[in-house]
Design an enzyme around this catalytic site. Structure first.
Site, short mmCIF file in Angstrom:
data_model
loop_
_atom_site.label_atom_id
_atom_site.label_comp_id
_atom_site.label_asym_id
_atom_site.label_seq_id
_atom_site.Cartn_x
_atom_site.Cartn_y
_atom_site.Cartn_z
CD1 TRP A 132 35.73 -84.18 10.56
CD2 TRP A 132 37.21 -85.69 9.84
NE1 TRP A 132 35.45 -84.46 9.25
CE2 TRP A 132 36.33 -85.39 8.78
CE3 TRP A 132 38.22 -86.63 9.62
CZ2 TRP A 132 36.44 -85.96 7.53
CZ3 TRP A 132 38.33 -87.22 8.37
CH2 TRP A 132 37.43 -86.87 7.34
CG HIS A 140 29.23 -85.53 -25.46
ND1 HIS A 140 28.99 -86.09 -26.70
CD2 HIS A 140 29.95 -84.40 -25.70
CE1 HIS A 140 29.55 -85.35 -27.63
NE2 HIS A 140 30.13 -84.31 -27.06
CB CYS A 155 41.34 -84.26 16.01
SG CYS A 155 40.79 -85.81 15.30
NE ARG A 196 43.38 -78.92 13.70
CZ ARG A 196 44.41 -78.86 12.88
NH1 ARG A 196 44.78 -77.72 12.37
NH2 ARG A 196 45.08 -79.95 12.58
CG ASN A 232 45.06 -84.42 14.23
OD1 ASN A 232 44.33 -85.11 13.53
ND2 ASN A 232 45.56 -83.26 13.83
N GLY A 233 45.44 -87.89 13.94
CA GLY A 233 46.21 -88.71 13.00
C GLY A 233 45.67 -90.12 12.98
CD GLU A 246 33.31 -77.48 -0.10
OE1 GLU A 246 34.38 -77.92 0.31
OE2 GLU A 246 33.19 -76.31 -0.52
CE LYS A 302 33.55 -73.61 -1.58
NZ LYS A 302 34.81 -73.97 -2.11
CD GLU A 305 35.88 -73.62 -5.41
OE1 GLU A 305 36.22 -74.79 -5.60
OE2 GLU A 305 35.86 -73.10 -4.27
C1 G6P Z 1 39.21 -80.04 2.55
C2 G6P Z 1 38.51 -78.70 2.68
C3 G6P Z 1 38.47 -78.01 1.32
C4 G6P Z 1 39.87 -77.89 0.75
C5 G6P Z 1 40.57 -79.25 0.68
C6 G6P Z 1 42.05 -79.10 0.36
O1 G6P Z 1 38.42 -80.92 1.81
O2 G6P Z 1 37.20 -78.86 3.18
O3 G6P Z 1 37.91 -76.73 1.46
O4 G6P Z 1 39.81 -77.33 -0.52
O5 G6P Z 1 40.50 -79.90 1.95
O6 G6P Z 1 42.67 -78.43 1.40
P1 G6P Z 1 44.00 -77.59 1.32
O7 G6P Z 1 44.19 -77.05 2.72
O8 G6P Z 1 45.10 -78.56 0.96
O9 G6P Z 1 43.84 -76.54 0.32
#
Ligand code: G6P
Length: 610
Positions: free
Chosen positions: A73, A506, A2, A27, A99-100, A490, A487, A483
């Protein structure tokens, strides 16, 4: 994950808090709220949705010089008005943002209810407001009440509390969730991230775990939760607010994709010695011998950083001939991993705050392993708790989908690989120089990829309505496929899978038809001929092929419906280039589908819960 911001001073607190919250929205952004001290009363406004919605609801005539604000969040309780922060106690005297996660909140809640407290929300945070109220009712000042309350709490927190009956203070505390204090002139601020403060001050103090800060207009004092005074010098932050604004691009993500020629350069700046064909990194200088003598590397990370780690495995094993294991941080921490003497555990994290990665780091340290970090955010928890480490220097990454951090992580993993390979003598001076030379050309080659924009947009147009996507690659290109798929899912919400191209037969091959586009990372490297065979397998089933390549020949041109050409480099560096068209493809598809590219649903930039 958050966003938290607090202000105490002489200015319009409401405006400062709303501005700070907007800066922090990346965040977490499912609800927003604010508490202001107005005429010695706490005035609370909150709403589901984004900060702009909160702003619309705020009464312009409210005059306040202190307050706290939050973007949420959700972890406990759905994102509605009642569950939005700030939370207040029964009397309406105390407001708190958090936050937490309070792990023992259920037990605390039962106890507080039996004592007569009335709860309004389903959140874990609300127990803090009532717990603080309980200690206040015993005659303690706000800071002591917060400290005593936190002593009863298991879990993680970054909190800020205020009280109408103590209008001159804000109290902030952290364990596991970042907080930074901004020191101003007759005003002080606190936030979960320095980006919310830089408009007001560059002098900051990072709060450490189990510390509590009391902010007044003129003063900030620190203690730990055992009530011992903590003295800490302020630090000067160098990045400024323009750096974290969009700089003319429609989205942060596109801006960050475009920054890669610069960020890749920054990641290697001052770290390459061409004549000696080797790298040097200040943060590792004292542990270099240990790294070179390591029997095995274990790399742990999450999300995009985990993909970077997979590329790193390939690079380090090929060049430095050290066995590398890559593990999801969340798996590593819970499977009682076997760590041998002479193992080195690396944690890779953009934010430096990802809860699972941090826990993996702590797990490694508790088992006596050396634990080194590869981190972007300076001063973040992982950076501070690592025994040594390297910053990737990609600058603030705001788009939730990570882009520039990935390529900078790859640069640093290559630097580490080069250092070890040369020091171990498994790479000759000549080979070392070749790698250094190739690395130095990367920024220019990255810039040239943007000449292909129209072609990538055309592909996006063609496939924007697809429901599924396959990304395929072999060797070092397989993590790039992962990756690329990440992307796309996401930010465009299209189901996408990354697969090793040879493994396709497979299982995934059963899915292939005209409606299943397959993006191949078909580099002119040791796997090229093999990947052509895999492309043929897809074509034979009427699959539609997009090929990312660095040198199409007639065979590839004939097979692929679309080809994106990127500049050539050596195999170990090619992911730094080949991922960029995939970032752009995902970006354009998401924009064409009308998705919120920078703040995709259900995701957060910094995942500080397990
Ligand atoms: C979240 C973000 C990703 C990121 C992952 C790891 O899921 O949306 O984009 O790759 O966390 O985050 P970090 O800050 O540890 O690389």
């Amino acid at each position: 994950m958050c966003g938290i911001v607090g202000y105490i001073g002489g200015k319009d607190a409401c405006e400062i808090l709303v501005q700070g919250l907007k800066q922090l929205e990346y965040r977490g952004y499912d609800s927003a709220g604010i508490a202001l001290l107005v005429d010695n009363h706490i005035h609370v406004a909150k709403t589901p949705g984004k900060v702009s919605k909160l702003e619309e609801q705020l009464d312009d005539s409210l005059s306040a010089n202190s307050g706290i604000g939050h973007t949420r969040w959700a972890t406990h309780g759905e994102p509605n008005t009642v569950n939005a922060h700030p939370h207040i106690d029964c009397s309406g005297d105390i407001a708190i943002i958090h936050n937490g996660i309070i792990e023992n909140y259920a037990a605390l809640k039962t106890k507080l209810i039996s004592m007569g407290h009335q709860f309004k929300s389903q959140t874990d945070t609300e127990v803090l407001a009532h717990l603080v109220e309980e200690f206040r009712s015993q005659g303690h000042s706000l800071d002591i009440a917060v400290r005593l309350a936190l002593k009863e709490v298991d879990g993680t927190f970054g909190i800020v509390a205020m009280s109408a009956s103590e209008p001159d203070v804000l109290v902030a505390a952290r364990r596991g969730s970042p907080l930074v204090i901004g020191l101003g002139d007759s005003e002080n601020l606190v936030a979960s991230d320095a980006s919310a403060l830089v408009k007001h001050t560059r002098e900051v103090i990072y709060l450490h775990d189990n510390e509590i800060a009391v902010l007044t207009k003129k003063n900030v004092s620190l203690k730990n939760l055992d009530d011992e005074i903590v003295l800490r010098e302020a630090e000067h932050i160098t990045f400024d607010v323009e750096q974290i604004e969009k700089g003319g691009f429609p989205h942060f993500m596109l801006k960050e994709i475009y920054e890669q020629p610069d960020t890749v350069l920054n990641a290697m700046r001052g770290r390459l010695l061409h004549d000696e064909g080797i790298s040097k990194m200040g943060g590792l200088s004292e542990v270099e011998d240990k790294i070179v003598d390591a029997r095995r590397f274990v790399i742990t990370a999450c999300g995009t950083s985990w993909h970077a780690a997979l590329v790193g495995k390939h690079v380090i094993e090929q060049c430095a001939r050290i066995p590398v294991e890559v593990d999801y941080a969340s798996e590593f921490r819970y499977r009682n991993p076997i760590l041998l003497r002479d193992d080195i555990v690396w944690t890779v994290s953009q934010s430096g705050e990802t809860a699972d990665t941090l826990a993996a780091l702590r797990e490694a340290k508790s088992k006596g392993a050396s634990a080194f970090g590869i981190v972007n955010v300076v001063g973040s928890t992982i950076a501070r708790e690592s025994d040594a480490g390297v910053y990737i220097h990609a600058g603030p990454e705001i788009g939730v989908a990570s882009t520039k951090a990935f390529t900078s992580q790859l640069v640093v993993l290559n630097l580490i690989s080069l250092l070890v390979a040369r020091r171990k003598g498994v790479l000759s001076l000549e080979q070392g120089r070749e790698i250094v030379g190739e690395m130095l050309q990367l920024p220019d080659k990255l810039s040239r990829i943007f000449d292909n924009l129209d072609a990538i947009e055309e592909i996006a147009d063609e496939f924007k309505d697809s429901r599924n996507f396959l990304y395929l690659g072999r060797g070092v290109n397989f993590p790039v496929a992962l990756e690329g798929a990440l992307k796309l899912k996401e930010i465009s919400y299209i189901h996408a899978e990354g697969y090793p191209a040879a493994e396709m037969k497979h299982g995934p091959i059963a899915l292939i038809d005209r409606d299943m586009p397959a993006a191949f990372i078909a580099m002119r490297d040791s796997t090229y001929d093999k990947i052509l065979s895999n492309i043929q397998e897809v074509r034979a089933r009427k699959g539609r092929v997009i090929a990312i390549t660095n040198g199409a020949d007639d065979r590839l041109r004939e097979l692929a419906e679309f080809t994106i050409e990127i500049p050539r480099t050596i195999e170990i560096l090619s992911p730094i280039l080949s991922v960029v068209p995939l970032q752009l493809l995902a970006y354009f598809i998401a924009v064409k589908r009308g998705c919120n590219v920078d703040q995709p649903r259900n995701l957060a930039k910094s995942v500080t819960v397990e």
